[in-house]
Design a protein around this motif. Structure first.
Motif, PDB file in Angstrom:
ATOM      1  N   LEU A  78      10.864  12.302  -8.851  1.00  0.00           N
ATOM      2  CA  LEU A  78      11.695  12.766  -9.955  1.00  0.00           C
ATOM      3  C   LEU A  78      12.521  13.983  -9.554  1.00  0.00           C
ATOM      4  CD1 LEU A  78      12.473  12.507 -12.943  1.00  0.00           C
ATOM      5  CD2 LEU A  78      10.541  14.005 -13.470  1.00  0.00           C
ATOM      6  N   PHE A  79      11.882  14.957  -8.910  1.00  0.00           N
ATOM      7  CA  PHE A  79      12.618  16.156  -8.505  1.00  0.00           C
ATOM      8  C   PHE A  79      13.639  15.847  -7.412  1.00  0.00           C
ATOM      9  CE2 PHE A  79       9.013  18.382 -10.555  1.00  0.00           C
ATOM     10  CZ  PHE A  79       9.762  19.131 -11.453  1.00  0.00           C
ATOM     11  N   ALA A  80      13.351  14.890  -6.552  1.00  0.00           N
ATOM     12  CA  ALA A  80      14.330  14.476  -5.541  1.00  0.00           C
ATOM     13  C   ALA A  80      15.548  13.841  -6.207  1.00  0.00           C
ATOM     14  CB  ALA A  80      13.690  13.506  -4.548  1.00  0.00           C
ATOM     15  N   ALA A  81      15.324  13.073  -7.270  1.00  0.00           N
ATOM     16  CA  ALA A  81      16.444  12.477  -8.005  1.00  0.00           C
ATOM     17  C   ALA A  81      17.300  13.567  -8.645  1.00  0.00           C
ATOM     18  CB  ALA A  81      15.920  11.510  -9.063  1.00  0.00           C
ATOM     19  N   PHE A  82      16.665  14.584  -9.223  1.00  0.00           N
ATOM     20  CA  PHE A  82      17.428  15.708  -9.774  1.00  0.00           C
ATOM     21  C   PHE A  82      18.233  16.402  -8.690  1.00  0.00           C
ATOM     22  CE2 PHE A  82      14.106  16.268 -13.347  1.00  0.00           C
ATOM     23  CZ  PHE A  82      14.809  15.423 -14.185  1.00  0.00           C
ATOM     24  N   ASP A  83      17.639  16.606  -7.525  1.00  0.00           N
ATOM     25  CA  ASP A  83      18.348  17.246  -6.415  1.00  0.00           C
ATOM     26  C   ASP A  83      19.581  16.444  -6.016  1.00  0.00           C
ATOM     27  OD1 ASP A  83      16.516  19.320  -6.358  1.00  0.00           O
ATOM     28  OD2 ASP A  83      15.347  18.456  -4.696  1.00  0.00           O
ATOM     29  N   ARG A  84      19.437  15.102  -5.938  1.00  0.00           N
ATOM     30  CA  ARG A  84      20.586  14.254  -5.571  1.00  0.00           C
ATOM     31  C   ARG A  84      21.690  14.346  -6.624  1.00  0.00           C
ATOM     32  NH1 ARG A  84      16.297  10.932  -4.200  1.00  0.00           N
ATOM     33  NH2 ARG A  84      16.603   9.627  -6.046  1.00  0.00           N
ATOM     34  N   LEU A  85      21.306  14.403  -7.900  1.00  0.00           N
ATOM     35  CA  LEU A  85      22.310  14.531  -8.953  1.00  0.00           C
ATOM     36  C   LEU A  85      23.018  15.888  -8.885  1.00  0.00           C
ATOM     37  CD1 LEU A  85      20.396  12.800 -11.872  1.00  0.00           C
ATOM     38  CD2 LEU A  85      22.469  11.964 -10.728  1.00  0.00           C
ATOM     39  N   ARG A  86      22.302  16.919  -8.514  1.00  0.00           N
ATOM     40  CA  ARG A  86      22.928  18.238  -8.334  1.00  0.00           C
ATOM     41  C   ARG A  86      23.879  18.216  -7.137  1.00  0.00           C
ATOM     42  NH1 ARG A  86      17.570  20.055  -9.359  1.00  0.00           N
ATOM     43  NH2 ARG A  86      17.394  20.731 -11.505  1.00  0.00           N
ATOM     44  N   GLU A  87      23.467  17.580  -6.055  1.00  0.00           N
ATOM     45  CA  GLU A  87      24.315  17.491  -4.859  1.00  0.00           C
ATOM     46  C   GLU A  87      25.620  16.764  -5.163  1.00  0.00           C
ATOM     47  OE1 GLU A  87      21.892  15.542  -1.956  1.00  0.00           O
ATOM     48  OE2 GLU A  87      20.524  17.257  -1.780  1.00  0.00           O
ATOM     49  N   ARG A  88      25.567  15.777  -6.057  1.00  0.00           N
ATOM     50  CA  ARG A  88      26.759  15.018  -6.428  1.00  0.00           C
ATOM     51  C   ARG A  88      27.536  15.696  -7.559  1.00  0.00           C
ATOM     52  NH1 ARG A  88      24.620   9.330  -7.735  1.00  0.00           N
ATOM     53  NH2 ARG A  88      26.802   9.008  -8.257  1.00  0.00           N
ATOM     54  N   ASN A  89      27.090  16.882  -7.963  1.00  0.00           N
ATOM     55  CA  ASN A  89      27.751  17.677  -8.983  1.00  0.00           C
ATOM     56  C   ASN A  89      27.758  16.975 -10.346  1.00  0.00           C
ATOM     57  OD1 ASN A  89      28.899  20.154  -9.612  1.00  0.00           O
ATOM     58  ND2 ASN A  89      30.982  19.351  -9.450  1.00  0.00           N
ATOM     59  N   ILE A  90      26.682  16.256 -10.639  1.00  0.00           N
ATOM     60  CA  ILE A  90      26.556  15.581 -11.927  1.00  0.00           C
ATOM     61  C   ILE A  90      25.694  16.400 -12.874  1.00  0.00           C
ATOM     62  CG2 ILE A  90      25.628  13.509 -13.063  1.00  0.00           C
ATOM     63  CD1 ILE A  90      26.603  11.961 -10.586  1.00  0.00           C
ATOM     64  N   THR A  97       0.801  -1.224   0.000  1.00  0.00           N
ATOM     65  CA  THR A  97       0.000   0.000   0.000  1.00  0.00           C
ATOM     66  C   THR A  97       0.837   1.279   0.000  1.00  0.00           C
ATOM     67  OG1 THR A  97      -0.116  -0.097   2.406  1.00  0.00           O
ATOM     68  CG2 THR A  97      -1.926  -1.122   1.163  1.00  0.00           C
ATOM     69  N   ARG A  98       2.143   1.161   0.172  1.00  0.00           N
ATOM     70  CA  ARG A  98       2.974   2.364   0.171  1.00  0.00           C
ATOM     71  C   ARG A  98       3.021   2.948  -1.233  1.00  0.00           C
ATOM     72  NH1 ARG A  98       9.283   3.052   0.719  1.00  0.00           N
ATOM     73  NH2 ARG A  98       9.307   5.295   1.054  1.00  0.00           N
ATOM     74  N   ARG A  99       2.812   4.236  -1.318  1.00  0.00           N
ATOM     75  CA  ARG A  99       2.833   4.927  -2.605  1.00  0.00           C
ATOM     76  C   ARG A  99       3.745   6.140  -2.506  1.00  0.00           C
ATOM     77  NH1 ARG A  99      -3.526   4.685  -4.380  1.00  0.00           N
ATOM     78  NH2 ARG A  99      -3.810   2.519  -3.798  1.00  0.00           N
ATOM     79  N   CYS A 100       4.272   6.545  -3.641  1.00  0.00           N
ATOM     80  CA  CYS A 100       5.072   7.766  -3.656  1.00  0.00           C
ATOM     81  C   CYS A 100       4.564   8.673  -4.770  1.00  0.00           C
ATOM     82  CB  CYS A 100       6.554   7.456  -3.830  1.00  0.00           C
ATOM     83  SG  CYS A 100       6.989   6.795  -5.437  1.00  0.00           S
ATOM     84  N   ASP A 101       4.764   9.932  -4.576  1.00  0.00           N
ATOM     85  CA  ASP A 101       4.384  10.922  -5.567  1.00  0.00           C
ATOM     86  C   ASP A 101       5.459  10.922  -6.658  1.00  0.00           C
ATOM     87  OD1 ASP A 101       4.612  13.706  -6.775  1.00  0.00           O
ATOM     88  OD2 ASP A 101       2.717  13.877  -5.675  1.00  0.00           O
ATOM     89  N   SER A 102       5.076  10.615  -7.885  1.00  0.00           N
ATOM     90  CA  SER A 102       6.038  10.514  -8.991  1.00  0.00           C
ATOM     91  C   SER A 102       6.798  11.815  -9.210  1.00  0.00           C
ATOM     92  CB  SER A 102       5.327  10.122 -10.282  1.00  0.00           C
ATOM     93  OG  SER A 102       4.718   8.873 -10.144  1.00  0.00           O
ATOM     94  N   ARG A 103       6.098  12.916  -9.126  1.00  0.00           N
ATOM     95  CA  ARG A 103       6.754  14.214  -9.346  1.00  0.00           C
ATOM     96  C   ARG A 103       7.779  14.498  -8.254  1.00  0.00           C
ATOM     97  NH1 ARG A 103       3.895  20.117 -10.117  1.00  0.00           N
ATOM     98  NH2 ARG A 103       5.844  21.205 -10.433  1.00  0.00           N
TER      99      ARG A 103
END
Length: 77
Positions: free
Chosen positions: A63-75, A54-60
């Motif tokens: 996606l934006f959290a993944a972009f944030d992690r890539l920015r934090e890693r300087n990618i 039953t666990r769900r996540c908000d797709s948007r």
């Protein structure tokens, strides 16, 4: 898109990014699979919810959290 390495190198230089090789940043095969389908794909997640997943996540948000992690890693800039 594999011919875009020179463009990526310019972006890396401009923004001081950590990854110089474009093929390590993007997975062209996955993009082709997702965006170039020859058949319709019908997905239904109701069965997994009926069986306790039953666990769900908000797709948007995801996606934006993944972009944030890539920015934090300087990618990504």
């Amino acid at each position: 898109m594999a011919d875009k390495q020179p463009v990526w190198e310019q972006i890396v230089e401009k923004h001081g990014l950590a990854e110089r090789r474009l093929e390590r940043v993007v997975q062209w095969g996955f993009g082709n699979f997702v965006f170039d389908t020859e058949t319709d794909i019908i997905s239904d997640v109701n069965k997994i919810y009926r069986h306790g997943f039953t666990r769900r996540c908000d797709s948007r948000e995801s996606l934006f959290a993944a972009f944030d992690r890539l920015r934090e890693r300087n990618i990504l800039p």
